[in-house]
Design a protein around this motif. Structure first.
Motif, PDB file in Angstrom:
ATOM      1  N   UNK A  26       0.815  -1.577  -0.038  1.00 21.82           N
ATOM      2  CA  UNK A  26      -0.344  -0.310  -0.233  1.00 21.82           C
ATOM      3  C   UNK A  26       1.104   1.022   0.322  1.00 21.82           C
ATOM      4  N   UNK A  27       1.949   0.623   0.457  1.00 19.85           N
ATOM      5  CA  UNK A  27       2.428   2.478  -0.453  1.00 19.85           C
ATOM      6  C   UNK A  27       3.488   2.687  -1.561  1.00 19.85           C
ATOM      7  N   UNK A  28       3.292   1.499  -2.303  1.00 22.07           N
ATOM      8  CA  UNK A  28       3.451   1.546  -3.582  1.00 22.07           C
ATOM      9  C   UNK A  28       2.809   3.288  -4.256  1.00 22.07           C
ATOM     10  N   UNK A  29       3.393   3.535  -5.176  1.00 23.01           N
ATOM     11  CA  UNK A  29       2.900   4.745  -5.764  1.00 23.01           C
ATOM     12  C   UNK A  29       2.285   4.133  -6.956  1.00 23.01           C
ATOM     13  N   UNK A  30       0.836   4.248  -7.062  1.00 23.54           N
ATOM     14  CA  UNK A  30       0.647   3.805  -8.701  1.00 23.54           C
ATOM     15  C   UNK A  30       0.170   4.296  -9.729  1.00 23.54           C
ATOM     16  N   UNK A  31      -0.703   4.476 -10.860  1.00 29.65           N
ATOM     17  CA  UNK A  31      -1.796   5.156 -11.693  1.00 29.65           C
ATOM     18  C   UNK A  31      -2.659   4.826 -11.408  1.00 29.65           C
ATOM     19  N   UNK A  32      -3.813   6.085 -10.960  1.00 32.17           N
ATOM     20  CA  UNK A  32      -5.041   5.259 -11.041  1.00 32.17           C
ATOM     21  C   UNK A  32      -5.322   5.706 -12.280  1.00 32.17           C
ATOM     22  N   UNK A  78     -11.776   9.871 -22.363  1.00 29.57           N
ATOM     23  CA  UNK A  78     -11.160  10.519 -21.055  1.00 29.57           C
ATOM     24  C   UNK A  78     -10.344   9.647 -20.146  1.00 29.57           C
ATOM     25  N   UNK A  79      -8.737   9.165 -19.544  1.00 33.13           N
ATOM     26  CA  UNK A  79      -8.662   9.070 -19.231  1.00 33.13           C
ATOM     27  C   UNK A  79      -7.902  10.136 -17.780  1.00 33.13           C
ATOM     28  N   UNK A  80      -8.647  10.276 -16.613  1.00 31.81           N
ATOM     29  CA  UNK A  80      -7.838  10.690 -15.320  1.00 31.81           C
ATOM     30  C   UNK A  80      -6.950  10.621 -14.692  1.00 31.81           C
ATOM     31  N   UNK A  81      -5.236  10.409 -14.857  1.00 33.08           N
ATOM     32  CA  UNK A  81      -5.041   9.728 -14.305  1.00 33.08           C
ATOM     33  C   UNK A  81      -4.448   9.891 -13.034  1.00 33.08           C
ATOM     34  N   UNK A  82      -4.342   9.356 -12.398  1.00 34.07           N
ATOM     35  CA  UNK A  82      -3.739   9.773 -10.535  1.00 34.07           C
ATOM     36  C   UNK A  82      -2.194   8.911  -9.614  1.00 34.07           C
ATOM     37  N   UNK A  83      -1.570   9.917 -10.203  1.00 36.92           N
ATOM     38  CA  UNK A  83      -0.215   8.648  -9.596  1.00 36.92           C
ATOM     39  C   UNK A  83      -0.024   9.104  -7.583  1.00 36.92           C
ATOM     40  N   UNK A  84      -0.282   7.914  -7.121  1.00 39.72           N
ATOM     41  CA  UNK A  84      -0.409   8.470  -5.553  1.00 39.72           C
ATOM     42  C   UNK A  84       0.072   6.943  -5.481  1.00 39.72           C
ATOM     43  N   UNK A  85       0.327   6.775  -3.882  1.00 40.43           N
ATOM     44  CA  UNK A  85      -0.027   5.124  -2.612  1.00 40.43           C
ATOM     45  C   UNK A  85      -1.275   5.644  -2.482  1.00 40.43           C
ATOM     46  N   UNK A  86      -2.021   5.141  -3.045  1.00 43.29           N
ATOM     47  CA  UNK A  86      -4.101   4.873  -1.977  1.00 43.29           C
ATOM     48  C   UNK A  86      -4.273   4.261  -1.739  1.00 43.29           C
ATOM     49  N   UNK A  87      -5.343   4.260  -0.600  1.00 45.79           N
ATOM     50  CA  UNK A  87      -6.132   3.290  -0.023  1.00 45.79           C
ATOM     51  C   UNK A  87      -7.981   3.056  -0.467  1.00 45.79           C
ATOM     52  N   UNK A  88      -7.914   1.681  -0.570  1.00 43.39           N
ATOM     53  CA  UNK A  88      -8.856   1.163  -1.015  1.00 43.39           C
ATOM     54  C   UNK A  88     -10.059   2.287  -1.063  1.00 43.39           C
ATOM     55  N   UNK A  89     -10.110   2.785   0.290  1.00 40.98           N
ATOM     56  CA  UNK A  89     -10.790   4.207   0.770  1.00 40.98           C
ATOM     57  C   UNK A  89     -11.250   5.338  -0.256  1.00 40.98           C
ATOM     58  N   UNK A  90      -9.569   5.759  -0.513  1.00 45.72           N
ATOM     59  CA  UNK A  90      -9.148   6.400  -0.607  1.00 45.72           C
ATOM     60  C   UNK A  90      -9.348   6.580  -2.321  1.00 45.72           C
ATOM     61  N   UNK A  91      -8.686   5.373  -3.143  1.00 45.06           N
ATOM     62  CA  UNK A  91      -9.753   5.076  -4.739  1.00 45.06           C
ATOM     63  C   UNK A  91     -11.069   5.517  -4.469  1.00 45.06           C
ATOM     64  N   UNK A  92     -12.026   4.781  -3.764  1.00 41.83           N
ATOM     65  CA  UNK A  92     -13.058   5.017  -3.490  1.00 41.83           C
ATOM     66  C   UNK A  92     -14.266   5.672  -3.471  1.00 41.83           C
ATOM     67  N   UNK A 113      -8.744   1.879 -13.048  1.00 43.08           N
ATOM     68  CA  UNK A 113      -7.742   0.692 -13.143  1.00 43.08           C
ATOM     69  C   UNK A 113      -7.046   0.463 -12.693  1.00 43.08           C
ATOM     70  N   UNK A 114      -5.510   0.161 -12.591  1.00 39.71           N
ATOM     71  CA  UNK A 114      -4.343   0.801 -12.226  1.00 39.71           C
ATOM     72  C   UNK A 114      -2.933   0.599 -12.653  1.00 39.71           C
ATOM     73  N   UNK A 115      -2.017   0.516 -12.786  1.00 39.44           N
ATOM     74  CA  UNK A 115      -0.993   0.281 -13.657  1.00 39.44           C
ATOM     75  C   UNK A 115       0.625   0.293 -12.776  1.00 39.44           C
ATOM     76  N   UNK A 116       1.629   0.377 -12.847  1.00 42.49           N
ATOM     77  CA  UNK A 116       3.032   0.655 -11.917  1.00 42.49           C
ATOM     78  C   UNK A 116       3.069   1.688 -13.045  1.00 42.49           C
ATOM     79  N   UNK A 117       3.637   3.057 -11.903  1.00 36.50           N
ATOM     80  CA  UNK A 117       3.976   3.794 -13.404  1.00 36.50           C
ATOM     81  C   UNK A 117       5.658   3.866 -14.172  1.00 36.50           C
TER      82      UNK A 117
END
Length: 247
Positions: A26-32, A78-92, A113-117
């Protein structure tokens, strides 16, 4: 038997899959990536302008399909991309906000969806052949329509000028004609070629092309070392007049 959850919309299931099957920390950044679609590209552009400070933006215009569906246009995306280390609650919470925007603007919300940055410089460099179909899938998820025209570029390295000429002759015999040779060996005696193909966003076709070119390279003592999605102008812009890096 219960149906499999749709991970684009079931965020708890998405996190469970990532943690249990992909060793996600959960401390790893992802591209959401939050996806919106519409037949009205102007509405999507309006949202993009409003959200540009909060998200990275990727936009894909609607295109005429070539898959036999009577030429009906695909939806703009349109894809909105958020690069961050997020919890499930934050993504929701973000997903609910994006969904509310979609409802208010009359857009389709197509989940997250999410991917490695991937750093921008890494995107420009050659990728290993085994990563090329994965990159194509990411591009598709980010808005590139199925079967869309897409240039394919291949880097083949050979141990000698003689081997380079052999593989060039073999490739030309298979119908490959758009080839640039780099026949001045480096300090290790290695030389190479770049092969340009008018491809499409079709994973199976790209995989077949990779296998075919790799076969000819290996038969002549070399290897297919890299793949990119450049046309000639983009290739020249990235690499200039120098041969691509063949490390």
């Amino acid at each position: 038997m219960a149906s499999e959850p749709d991970l684009r919309f079931d965020i708890d299931a998405l996190f469970e899959h990532m943690i249990e099957n992909l060793d996600h920390d959960l401390s790893d950044e992802k591209d959401w990536c939050y996806l919106l679609q519409s037949a009205d590209s102007a509405k999507l552009r309006e949202v993009a302008a409003e959200m540009e400070g909060e998200f990275d933006i990727q936009f894909a215009e609607a295109m005429e399909t070539t898959d036999g569906s009577n030429g009906s246009p695909s939806l703009a995306e349109l894809t909105l991309i958020q690069r961050a280390a997020l919890t499930a609650s934050e993504v929701k919470a973000t997903a609910e906000s994006v969904k509310a925007i979609a409802i208010a603007k009359g857009l389709q919300y197509e989940g997250v969806s999410c991917y490695d940055p991937v750093d921008a410089e890494d995107l420009l460099d050659w990728m290993p052949p085994e990563d090329a179909t994965w990159r194509l899938r990411v591009m598709s998820d980010s808005g590139l329509p199925p079967n869309a025209e897409l240039p394919w570029t291949f880097l083949v390295v050979m141990p000698s000028v003689e081997a380079l000429h052999r593989v060039t002759e073999a490739l030309q015999g298979e119908g490959y004609t758009d080839i640039d040779l780099f026949d001045e060996p480096d300090e290790n005696g290695v030389c190479g070629l770049c092969l340009f193909i008018a491809g499409r966003n079709v994973e199976s076709a790209l995989s077949a092309e990779i296998a075919r070119i790799a076969h000819h390279a290996e038969a002549c003592g070399g290897e297919l070392q890299g793949v990119q999605f450049y046309d000639r102008d983009e290739f020249d812009e990235v690499f200039g007049d120098e041969a691509p890096d063949e490390e």
